[in-house]
Design an enzyme around this catalytic site. Structure first.
Site, mmCIF file in Angstrom:
data_model
loop_
_atom_site.group_PDB
_atom_site.id
_atom_site.type_symbol
_atom_site.label_atom_id
_atom_site.label_comp_id
_atom_site.label_asym_id
_atom_site.label_seq_id
_atom_site.Cartn_x
_atom_site.Cartn_y
_atom_site.Cartn_z
ATOM 1 N N GLY A 17 18.632 62.536 4.629
ATOM 2 C CA GLY A 17 18.269 61.574 3.590
ATOM 3 C C GLY A 17 19.501 60.989 2.943
ATOM 4 O O GLY A 17 20.607 61.093 3.491
ATOM 5 N N ASN A 18 19.337 60.338 1.807
ATOM 6 C CA ASN A 18 20.489 59.807 1.080
ATOM 7 C C ASN A 18 20.182 59.815 -0.413
ATOM 8 O O ASN A 18 19.092 60.212 -0.828
ATOM 9 C CB ASN A 18 20.848 58.409 1.587
#
Ligand code: C5P
Length: 207
Positions: A17-18
Site C-alpha cells: 500500500g502507500n
C-alpha cells in the site's frame, strides 16, 4: 472522484500500500457536491470519513477501483486523486506466507491498469479529466510529461518530498493545463484547494 491508496494483497493478511490519506480527494468530492454536482467517490482504504452528499464506493485494489470508475460512467468530470499502486503481486497466496528459511524472498510484481489513462482514452471520455502527480523531485518536468502521456486535461502537481502533503492538512499545488499554462497556488488547506479547483471546473463547464 478517486481518492486514497489502493491495497494490493500478498496473502490474506498482508498487502502493498502507500501513505495516501484520501484527504484531498475526499475534499474535492465534497466541494463538488456542495457546488451542486452529483458525485461518486471511489475510495481506497482510508480513515477519512465519507464526505457529505456523496455516493461513496469503497474498494481495495486498483482493479476494483477501475471497475467502480467504469461503472460510474458516463460523467462530466473525472478527478483521479487516488494514489493507485502501479504494481501488484502477481500471485496472491491463499494462506499466510510463512518464513521458509530462504533468503532473500522474491515477490514478482505485475503492472496495474492505469485508471486515469483508461478514463482519458475511454469512448465515454468525460468532458474534463483531472490527474494528480505526487512528486518528490523534478516536479514540473515530471508533471508535464505525465499530462502528455496520460491524456488528461489538467494535472495537479504536489510536492510530496520529505513527508509533505500525505496526511497533512495543507497543500501547495501547481495546476497545469493542456494549453501549457501552469499556476502555482499559495499554501492553503486541502478544503480550500478543493474549492478552488471546483471553481475552475465550473468556469470551464460554463464556457
Ligand atoms: O503515474 P502516476 O501514478 O504518478 O500518476 C498519477 C496520476 O495517475 C494520479 O492522478 C493517479 O490517480 C493516476 N493513476 C491511476 N491509475 C494508476 C496509476 C495512477 O489512475 N494505476
Amino acid at each position: 472522484v478517486t481518492s486514497g491508496p489502493t491495497f494490493e494483497p500478498l496473502d490474506p493478511v498482508r498487502f502493498l500500500g502507500n501513505r495516501s490519506s484520501g484527504k484531498q480527494g475526499h475534499a474535492i468530492a465534497e466541494a463538488l457536491a456542495l457546488a451542486g454536482a452529483q458525485v461518486t467517490l471511489v475510495s481506497g482504504p482510508v480513515s477519512e470519513p465519507p464526505p457529505r452528499f456523496v455516493e461513496t464506493v469503497r474498494i481495495g485494489t486498483a482493479q476494483e477501483m477501475l471497475d467502480a470508475c467504469l461503472k460510474a460512467l458516463p460523467v462530466d468530470i473525472a478527478v483521479c486523486a487516488a494514489a493507485v499502486a502501479d504494481f501488484r503481486p502477481e500471485d496472491v497466496a491463499d494462506k499466510k506466507i510463512k518464513k521458509s528459511g530462504k533468503d532473500p524472498m522474491t515477490v514478482k510484481l505485475v503492472q496495474n491498469p492505469d485508471i486515469l489513462a483508461t478514463l482519458s482514452q475511454s469512448n465515454q471520455r468525460p468532458k474534463l479529466v483531472v490527474g494528480f502527480a505526487a512528486e518528490t523531485n523534478d516536479g514540473m518536468e515530471n508533471a508535464k510529461a505525465k499530462l502528455a502521456k496520460k491524456g488528461c486535461d489538467w494535472l495537479v502537481l504536489n510536492d510530496v518530498g520529505g513527508g509533505k502533503v500525505f496526511g497533512q492538512e495543507n497543500n501547495i499545488i501547481t495546476l497545469l493545463k493542456q494549453n501549457g499554462s501552469a499556476e502555482t497556488w499559495p499554501e492553503m488547506g486541502k478544503r480550500e484547494v478543493a474549492r478552488g479547483l471546483v471553481a475552475e471546473m465550473a468556469k470551464l463547464l460554463k464556457a
